[in-house]
Design a protein around this motif. Sequence first.
Motif, short mmCIF file in Angstrom:
data_model
loop_
_atom_site.label_atom_id
_atom_site.label_comp_id
_atom_site.label_asym_id
_atom_site.label_seq_id
_atom_site.Cartn_x
_atom_site.Cartn_y
_atom_site.Cartn_z
N HIS A 40 -2.29 34.94 1.91
CA HIS A 40 -3.00 34.62 3.15
C HIS A 40 -4.48 35.00 3.04
N CYS A 41 -4.73 36.15 2.43
CA CYS A 41 -6.09 36.65 2.25
C CYS A 41 -6.90 35.72 1.35
N SER A 44 -7.92 32.48 2.95
CA SER A 44 -9.04 32.60 3.88
C SER A 44 -10.37 32.61 3.14
N ALA A 47 -11.14 29.00 1.99
CA ALA A 47 -11.52 28.16 3.13
C ALA A 47 -12.95 28.39 3.61
N GLN A 48 -13.71 29.24 2.95
CA GLN A 48 -15.07 29.53 3.38
C GLN A 48 -15.96 28.30 3.36
N TYR A 112 -7.81 39.00 6.51
CA TYR A 112 -8.28 37.64 6.25
C TYR A 112 -9.60 37.45 6.97
N LEU A 114 -12.67 34.81 8.63
CA LEU A 114 -12.90 33.50 9.23
C LEU A 114 -13.80 32.68 8.32
N ASN A 115 -13.77 31.36 8.49
CA ASN A 115 -14.43 30.50 7.50
C ASN A 115 -15.95 30.58 7.53
N HIS A 117 -17.51 33.57 7.54
CA HIS A 117 -17.80 34.95 7.13
C HIS A 117 -18.98 35.00 6.16
#
Length: 206
Positions: A40-41, A44, A47-48, A112, A114-115, A117
């Motif tokens: 999951h990490c 994330s 997905a940046q 995780y 957010l995209n 970050h």
Amino acid sequence: MFNSSLYDYNVKLAFAAYFYTMPLFSIIIPTRNRAPLLKHCIASVIAQSCTDYELIIIDDGSEDETKQIVSSFNDDRIKYYYQTHKERSTARNLGLEKVSGKYICFIDDDDYILNHHLSSFKNAIINKKYKQEILRIGYKYNSGTKIGPIYSKAQHRNPIQFALKNMCGLWTLCIPTQYCADIRFPEEFPHWQDTYYILRLLANHS
């Protein structure tokens, strides 16, 4: 016959190629036996919206499917290193030895991001010209309703005071790589290694 002009040109070309390919961010994730959370990490990070990074994963002696999870992403930006179990500080220190980016971010394997970050940090670095600052971004707890403490110059006397009294969070920081050159996580500490590291960092560079 030795051609010094050609040699100098090739050296300059090699240096230019190195710096051109140097990522803006190096993200370090230490992990051990948390394959589902790590998946999951990593997702994330992938997905940046900002893609100018390398992801360094230090496997601290996992006995589950951690390596298989990492390999399943099949992304050239991911660099996986395995060490025998030596605890998180040693894993983070190994990650610091492997970075090639201009700025370092740490993430724990059960977090995780957010995209936006990395793009938030990139915006501050490039558009607001905070090139030699330790940057910090906010965070929320798992419930999604409670927000972590926010640093304010008006409210806190200095960053060190804030880090002493609040959960500053290593995962909230973006650190110029040069600031990390002479600071390492204390491998002899059973707890609070990240707090020690943050305080050393702020004492030297705030």
